[in-house]
Every structure is written in structure tokens, then in C-alpha cells.
Design an enzyme around this catalytic site. Structure first.
Site, PDB file in Angstrom:
ATOM      1  N   TRP A 240       0.823  -1.226   0.000  1.00  0.00           N
ATOM      2  CA  TRP A 240       0.000   0.000   0.000  1.00  0.00           C
ATOM      3  C   TRP A 240       0.853   1.272   0.000  1.00  0.00           C
ATOM      4  O   TRP A 240       0.318   2.376  -0.119  1.00  0.00           O
ATOM      5  CB  TRP A 240      -0.944  -0.001   1.211  1.00  0.00           C
ATOM      6  CG  TRP A 240      -2.134  -0.913   1.038  1.00  0.00           C
ATOM      7  CD1 TRP A 240      -2.381  -1.776   0.000  1.00  0.00           C
ATOM      8  CD2 TRP A 240      -3.275  -1.035   1.924  1.00  0.00           C
ATOM      9  NE1 TRP A 240      -3.577  -2.434   0.191  1.00  0.00           N
ATOM     10  CE2 TRP A 240      -4.141  -1.993   1.355  1.00  0.00           C
ATOM     11  CE3 TRP A 240      -3.627  -0.448   3.134  1.00  0.00           C
ATOM     12  CZ2 TRP A 240      -5.349  -2.354   1.961  1.00  0.00           C
ATOM     13  CZ3 TRP A 240      -4.832  -0.823   3.749  1.00  0.00           C
ATOM     14  CH2 TRP A 240      -5.680  -1.757   3.162  1.00  0.00           C
TER      15      TRP A 240
ATOM     16  N   GLY B  44       1.306  -2.765  -6.236  1.00  0.00           N
ATOM     17  CA  GLY B  44       1.160  -1.456  -5.617  1.00  0.00           C
ATOM     18  C   GLY B  44      -0.255  -0.930  -5.793  1.00  0.00           C
ATOM     19  O   GLY B  44      -1.194  -1.346  -5.095  1.00  0.00           O
ATOM     20  N   GLY B  45      -0.432  -0.025  -6.732  1.00  0.00           N
ATOM     21  CA  GLY B  45      -1.709   0.683  -6.922  1.00  0.00           C
ATOM     22  C   GLY B  45      -2.931  -0.214  -6.956  1.00  0.00           C
ATOM     23  O   GLY B  45      -3.957   0.100  -6.332  1.00  0.00           O
TER      24      GLY B  45
ATOM     25  N   GLU C  94      11.313  -5.858  -9.480  1.00  0.00           N
ATOM     26  CA  GLU C  94      10.485  -4.702  -9.803  1.00  0.00           C
ATOM     27  C   GLU C  94      11.306  -3.700 -10.615  1.00  0.00           C
ATOM     28  O   GLU C  94      12.037  -2.881 -10.038  1.00  0.00           O
ATOM     29  CB  GLU C  94      10.007  -4.020  -8.518  1.00  0.00           C
ATOM     30  CG  GLU C  94       9.184  -4.912  -7.619  1.00  0.00           C
ATOM     31  CD  GLU C  94       8.271  -4.104  -6.702  1.00  0.00           C
ATOM     32  OE1 GLU C  94       7.050  -4.276  -6.813  1.00  0.00           O
ATOM     33  OE2 GLU C  94       8.775  -3.293  -5.907  1.00  0.00           O
TER      34      GLU C  94
ATOM     35  N   GLY D  35       4.288   2.071 -11.033  1.00  0.00           N
ATOM     36  CA  GLY D  35       3.366   3.202 -11.013  1.00  0.00           C
ATOM     37  C   GLY D  35       3.253   3.929 -12.343  1.00  0.00           C
ATOM     38  O   GLY D  35       2.700   5.025 -12.415  1.00  0.00           O
TER      39      GLY D  35
ATOM     40  N   SER E 159       3.261  -2.221 -12.058  1.00  0.00           N
ATOM     41  CA  SER E 159       2.027  -2.045 -12.827  1.00  0.00           C
ATOM     42  C   SER E 159       1.303  -3.366 -13.108  1.00  0.00           C
ATOM     43  O   SER E 159       0.742  -3.561 -14.183  1.00  0.00           O
ATOM     44  CB  SER E 159       2.299  -1.300 -14.139  1.00  0.00           C
ATOM     45  OG  SER E 159       2.792   0.010 -13.874  1.00  0.00           O
TER      46      SER E 159
ATOM     47  N   GLU F 158      11.927   2.334  -3.834  1.00  0.00           N
ATOM     48  CA  GLU F 158      11.607   3.657  -3.262  1.00  0.00           C
ATOM     49  C   GLU F 158      12.409   3.903  -1.984  1.00  0.00           C
ATOM     50  O   GLU F 158      12.750   5.043  -1.676  1.00  0.00           O
ATOM     51  CB  GLU F 158      10.089   3.766  -3.048  1.00  0.00           C
ATOM     52  CG  GLU F 158       9.370   3.930  -4.385  1.00  0.00           C
ATOM     53  CD  GLU F 158       7.976   3.345  -4.463  1.00  0.00           C
ATOM     54  OE1 GLU F 158       7.364   3.083  -3.416  1.00  0.00           O
ATOM     55  OE2 GLU F 158       7.498   3.131  -5.604  1.00  0.00           O
TER      56      GLU F 158
HETATM   57  P1  13P Z   1       2.594  -0.465  -8.873  1.00  0.00           P
HETATM   58  O1  13P Z   1       1.864  -1.783  -8.912  1.00  0.00           O
HETATM   59  O2  13P Z   1       1.759   0.681  -8.390  1.00  0.00           O
HETATM   60  O3  13P Z   1       3.306  -0.202 -10.173  1.00  0.00           O
HETATM   61  O4  13P Z   1       3.744  -0.623  -7.753  1.00  0.00           O
HETATM   62  C1  13P Z   1       4.601  -1.707  -7.804  1.00  0.00           C
HETATM   63  C2  13P Z   1       5.397  -1.724  -6.562  1.00  0.00           C
HETATM   64  O5  13P Z   1       6.301  -0.921  -6.385  1.00  0.00           O
HETATM   65  C3  13P Z   1       5.048  -2.720  -5.537  1.00  0.00           C
HETATM   66  O6  13P Z   1       6.021  -2.768  -4.535  1.00  0.00           O
END
Ligand code: 13P
Length: 253
Positions: A16, A237-238, A171, A177, A216, A103
Site C-alpha cells: 500500500w 502497488g496501486g 520490480e 506506477g 504495474s 523507493e
Molecule cells: P505499482 O503496482 O503501483 O506499479 O507498484 C509496484 C510496486 O512498487 C510494488 O512494490
């Protein structure tokens, strides 16, 4: 021991990130209720922000959905204002922890050596680490993706992981994202390289840990990605923020 007995269930983990207030617990409740009614083939986890972790763990108690942290400190405790100890994640009900997310590596200057130290601390506390690796767009365009990622695997995974439950999440930073995903061929090439590295480090046992893909992952690409060779799940993620989308991805595993 046959390979199939070494192969764990796929893992679908929702990250999240820095999203989620109290009302987000409703989404987690909806995920748990749907999976209680129709159990998933995959193991499922949600990694909320630290402020929600305890409430989420309580909300999901008795369900099949696990909870996890998004980071922990490399030290077990002490004078580290604003940081979270691995034992605190356990205390808040977590079973897993994401470590070395790009990140964290970018925003907080985390090196692979630091990530390896965090993995040691997480294991000592009884957490199952999800260790993230991935190249930047510039590194991919320079033809360095395989080299960068395999070096991250070598340097972020301490020897003490041998025999422990853990996963690696590939990733690619440019896919996070952005709505861009790596092609299945790129994912399979990278996951094969990560698997080879795991076998180099851990021998036969290196065939067992799931290698997750993240970047994504959405309901409309999940089937294709999760079917790819050496993809043992997804770090989402999203699309993990909405129960319906997350459930559609879980159903694809
Ligand atoms: P998204 O699915 O939003 O691209 O994020 C991937 C992510 O960084 C999961 O840790």
C-alpha cells in the site's frame, strides 16, 4: 526431495506504500471475506503503512490474509527516531516484511549491504522477508539490467537466508506506477537470471523461494504475467488498494 515439494505456493502481496487511512480497512475486509468464501491458490498478504499495521492485523485475524511491514531498521532496537524495529512489526501482527524496495533505495539511499543487514534483523525477529531488486530505465537502456539486478541479489541476500522462508521481488523501476510493464520475455529472462543466482548462493534450496514480479500489475495483465516461467507471484502497488482489483489479481495466480 523432489522439486515440487520444494516449491511453495505463489505469493500475492499488496504494497500500500504511503496510502491508507482507517477507511482503507474496509478494502482489506472485503478481500478477506471474498477469500474466506472462495479460498485462493496463492498466499495473500497486505503490507499497509505502519500506522495501520496493528489495526489491519486485528481486522484480518482469523482470515487467510497475512500482513506485512514495508521496511524495518537494521538494528534490533535503540535510538533511531522515526524508524521501526522488526520486533515491532511482529508485535503489530506482521508475518512478512518488504525490504530494499526501490523507493527505499532511492528516497533513503539504502544500499544492498544495508538491505542485507535488514534481512538478517528481520529473520532474527521471525519475519519472512520479501527482498526487492530492479533496474532503472537508464540501466536497462544501457544494457546493464541483468548485471545490476544479479549484483543486487548477490549483495542484498545474506547467507543466513539458507533454509528460511523468503521471496525475491523483481520490480523494474521504470514499470512502477507508470502503467508500463516489462514484456513477458524480459520478465522470464530476468527471473531466470535471478533463479540462477539463488542456486549459486544457496545450492538446490535456491530453487524454492518464489520470485515475484512487481510493476504495474493489474487485473488485465495479471494472467499473462503470473503464467510466465519462474514467476512465483506478484508484488502489487496501486491495484492492491481496491479490493476488486486485488482480488482479480489474486484469482489469476
Ligand atoms: P505499482 O503496482 O503501483 O506499479 O507498484 C509496484 C510496486 O512498487 C510494488 O512494490
Amino acid at each position: 526431495m523432489t522439486l515440487s515439494s520444494l516449491t511453495p505456493r505463489p505469493l500475492i502481496a499488496g504494497n500500500w506504500k504511503m496510502n491508507g487511512l482507517a477507511e482503507a480497512l474496509d478494502q482489506a475486509r472485503a478481500v478477506a471475506a471474498a477469500l474466506d468464501a472462495r479460498p485462493a491458490a496463492a498466499r495473500v498478504a497486505i503490507c499497509p503503512p505502519a500506522t495501520l499495521l496493528h489495526r489491519l492485523s486485528e481486522t484480518l485475524e482469523g482470515s487467510s490474509v497475512l500482513t506485512g511491514g514495508q521496511d524495518c531498521h537494521a538494528k534490533a532496537s535503540g535510538a533511531h527516531t522515526g524508524d521501526i524495529a522488526a520486533s515491532m512489526l511482529i508485535d503489530a501482527g506482521a508475518r512478512l516484511v518488504i525490504l530494499g524496495h526501490s523507493e527505499r533505495r532511492e528516497d533513503h539511499g539504502e544500499t544492498s549491504a544495508l538491505v542485507a543487514a535488514k534481512v538478517e534483523t528481520a529473520l532474527a525477529a521471525g519475519l519472512e522477508p520479501i527482498i526487492c531488486v530492479g533496474e532503472s530505465l537508464a540501466q536497462r537502456e544501457a544494457g546493464a539490467a541483468l548485471e545490476v539486478v544479479t549484483a543486487q541479489v548477490r549483495e542484498s541476500l545474506p547467507a543466513s537466508l539458507a533454509g528460511q522462508a523468503f521471496s525475491v521481488a523483481y520490480e523494474p523501476i521504470w514499470a512502477i506506477g507508470t502503467g508500463r510493464t516489462a514484456t513477458v520475455a524480459d520478465i522470464e529472462e530476468m527471473h531466470a537470471a535471478i533463479r540462477a543466482q539463488l542456486v549459486l548462493i544457496f545450492g538446490e534450496a535456491g530453487k524454492a523461494p518464489p520470485i515475484l514480479y512487481g510493476g504495474s500489475v493489474k487485473p488485465d495483465n495479471a494472467v499473462e504475467i503470473l503464467r510466465a516461467a519462474e514467476v512465483g507471484g506478484a508484488l502489487v502497488g496501486g491495484a492492491s488498494l481496491k479490493a476488486a482489483d486485488f482480488l482479480a489479481i489474486i484469482a489469476a495466480a
